[in-house]
Write a protein that holds these residues in place. Structure first.
Motif, short mmCIF file in Angstrom:
data_model
loop_
_atom_site.label_atom_id
_atom_site.label_comp_id
_atom_site.label_asym_id
_atom_site.label_seq_id
_atom_site.Cartn_x
_atom_site.Cartn_y
_atom_site.Cartn_z
N VAL A 1 0.80 -1.21 0.00
CA VAL A 1 0.00 0.00 0.00
C VAL A 1 0.84 1.27 0.00
O VAL A 1 0.54 2.24 -0.71
N MET A 2 1.92 1.32 0.78
CA MET A 2 2.71 2.55 0.88
C MET A 2 3.40 2.89 -0.44
O MET A 2 3.57 4.06 -0.78
N ARG B 1 1.37 6.25 -0.69
CA ARG B 1 1.96 7.19 0.25
C ARG B 1 3.39 7.60 -0.09
O ARG B 1 3.87 8.61 0.44
N GLU B 2 4.08 6.86 -0.93
CA GLU B 2 5.46 7.25 -1.22
C GLU B 2 5.50 8.54 -2.04
O GLU B 2 6.41 9.37 -1.86
N GLY B 3 4.55 8.74 -2.93
CA GLY B 3 4.49 10.00 -3.66
C GLY B 3 4.27 11.17 -2.73
O GLY B 3 4.91 12.23 -2.85
N PHE C 1 8.16 9.81 8.75
CA PHE C 1 8.73 8.51 9.08
C PHE C 1 7.68 7.63 9.76
O PHE C 1 7.59 6.42 9.48
N ALA C 2 6.90 8.21 10.68
CA ALA C 2 5.90 7.43 11.41
C ALA C 2 4.85 6.85 10.47
O ALA C 2 4.35 5.74 10.69
N VAL C 3 4.49 7.60 9.41
CA VAL C 3 3.50 7.10 8.45
C VAL C 3 4.12 6.05 7.54
O VAL C 3 3.50 5.03 7.23
N PHE C 4 5.37 6.27 7.13
CA PHE C 4 5.99 5.39 6.13
C PHE C 4 6.55 4.10 6.75
O PHE C 4 6.62 3.08 6.06
N ALA D 1 -1.33 3.75 10.46
CA ALA D 1 0.10 3.56 10.20
C ALA D 1 0.94 4.10 11.35
O ALA D 1 1.95 3.48 11.73
N ARG D 2 0.56 5.25 11.92
CA ARG D 2 1.32 5.81 13.03
C ARG D 2 1.26 4.91 14.26
O ARG D 2 2.26 4.75 14.98
N ILE D 3 0.09 4.33 14.53
CA ILE D 3 -0.05 3.42 15.67
C ILE D 3 0.80 2.17 15.44
O ILE D 3 1.49 1.69 16.35
#
Length: 445
Positions: free
Chosen positions: A37-38, A42-44, A204-207, A349-351
């Protein structure tokens, strides 16, 4: 004159469970868990906020932690066979059921919440194909959950059967993105971003969950021909391959769109590819199979905790039918559905990041303790220097403190409280741990 005795040598594998090699048993499932998924959604956004150099630095930071932990897992598993519960079994065999349970409960929550994160990834890809369905988000979540949970409840082997097809689809999606980059007007990449949406450590926390999945090989220990060889090779091979894919994808995003587009258009990877439908199908399939894998793995950790009377309701949660922990599956399914309905992808993702960092911190500490005690029972075939678990532990602890000091303190306090609670239950650990060696070392000092 003694009678001749006829000896027939049958197939030694007849009637036994099918065993997997390095590629099918470790490399493929580990890579498919990491790549998902990332990469597409989310990488963009990461590159749009941090710039190319900032994004690569975040990727390398995440992979430094998971790389050190992957080496530590490989070393531990080359010394002992991993039982039910994966990492819970690793920690319990070294530090006892009290510490194993204190880490196993957050690990169970992390694996369960991973299913909710993958579900949200699936939904965002689905909306790209059917934007009109955004008005019925709750219905889409319920249908997706019902489909995934029913398949896992019936047969947990399904995810493994379709993994080869999903791997081919992911390869096709990456090829489509590469072909799209060749046809798109190439832009000068932004070297360092403005971090408009959040800070470096917020990104960083999201990725970070993108780099997790390295524990899949250890969990497959009992189903491998040669786990002591396959786990190190397969795990590190998947780690290197996924690192290269994420860095190349960061370069792709930085060259095909402006930072403002990358921050606002989450599906930019599909839109800039040559065959958007192929990329979307790759995203949807990878997220769906990852959801199946998480829904299958998390109940088994809960069942392993229940078998040792670590969690409340262990009399029911440890039960199984035809080898499937159905009661643990139902409990896990309720948790996953609640998280999917309540949160979004970034929040979940952060959790997950905090839970995984705590788990990785413990794994590295376990290896460092076993290396330092020089126990006769600890003779791993895959040996690594002490600096590796020290580096992994330090990076995990630093990341926990920097991302959110308050959350880090609360999380560590919860683990300590769980350990004290389990210690007072006087659990009986049915194997030798490092406690005796640790006490002897202190006495000698």
């Amino acid at each position: 004159n003694s009678p001749k005795v006829k000896i027939e040598l049958g197939d030694p594998m007849k009637g036994k469970t099918e065993k997997f090699g390095t590629f099918h048993g470790v490399f493929r499932p580990t890579l498919l868990t990491i790549i998902g998924v990332m990469l597409y959604l989310r990488e963009g956004w990461l590159v749009g906020n941090a710039g190319l150099f900032g994004a690569i630095l975040i990727i390398l930071t995440a992979y430094l932690i998971t790389g050190a932990t992957a080496l530590s897992i490989s070393s531990i598993t080359s010394n002992t066979r991993v039982g039910a519960g994966g990492v819970f079994s690793l920690v319990s065999q070294s530090l006892g059921l009290e510490m194993g349970g204190a880490i196993g409960i957050p690990l169970y929550l992390a694996q369960g919440l991973s299913a909710a994160m993958y579900m949200h990834g699936f939904i965002e890809g689905w909306y790209f194909l059917f934007p009109e369905h955004q008005e019925y988000q709750v219905a889409v979540i319920l249908i997706l959950f019902a489909s995934a949970f029913t398949l896992v409840f019936i047969s947990t082997k399904l995810a493994f059967k379709v993994q080869l097809l999903v791997m081919l689809l992911i390869a096709g999606a990456l090829l489509s993105m590469y072909a799209g980059a060749q046809e798109t007007t190439r832009l000068n990449p932004q070297v360092w971003g403005q971090f408009e949406d959040t800070s470096f450590w917020g990104l960083f926390a999201v990725f970070f969950p993108a780099a997790t999945g390295i524990m899949v090989g250890a969990s497959m220990s009992g189903s491998l021909h040669n786990p002591k060889k396959s786990i190190p090779i397969g795990t590190m091979g998947a780690w290197l391959a996924s690192l290269a894919i994420y860095i190349l994808a960061a370069v792709f995003y930085s060259m095909v769109a402006e930072p403002s587009e990358l921050r606002t258009i989450k599906t930019i990877g599909m839109e800039k590819s040559k065959w958007p439908l192929l990329v979307t199908i790759g995203l949807i399939c990878s997220c769906f199979t990852a959801t199946l894998s998480s829904l299958a793995a998390a109940p088994r950790v809960l069942q392993a905790l229940a078998q040792h009377k670590i969690v409340p309701g262990h009399r029911w949660l440890k039960n199984e039918r035809k080898g499937e922990p159905h009661i643990a599956m139902i409990f896990t399914g309720m948790m996953v559905l609640s998280a999917a309905l309540a949160g979004d992808l970034n929040t979940i993702a952060r959790i997950l990041t905090m839970f995984f960092l705590l788990t990785y911190l413990t794994i590295n500490v376990v290896l460092f303790i076993e290396q330092s005690l020089n126990l006769i029972s600890f003779r791993p075939e895959f040996k690594i220097p002490k600096i590796v678990p020290i580096l992994g532990s330090t990076c995990c602890l630093t990341a926990i403190i920097i991302i959110s000091p308050l959350t880090g303190i609360i999380s560590i306090t919860i683990i300590i409280a769980l350990y004290i609670y389990l210690d007072r239950k006087h659990l009986v650990t049915p194997w030798e741990t490092v406690h005796s060696g640790l006490l002897v070392s202190i006495a000698n000092w």
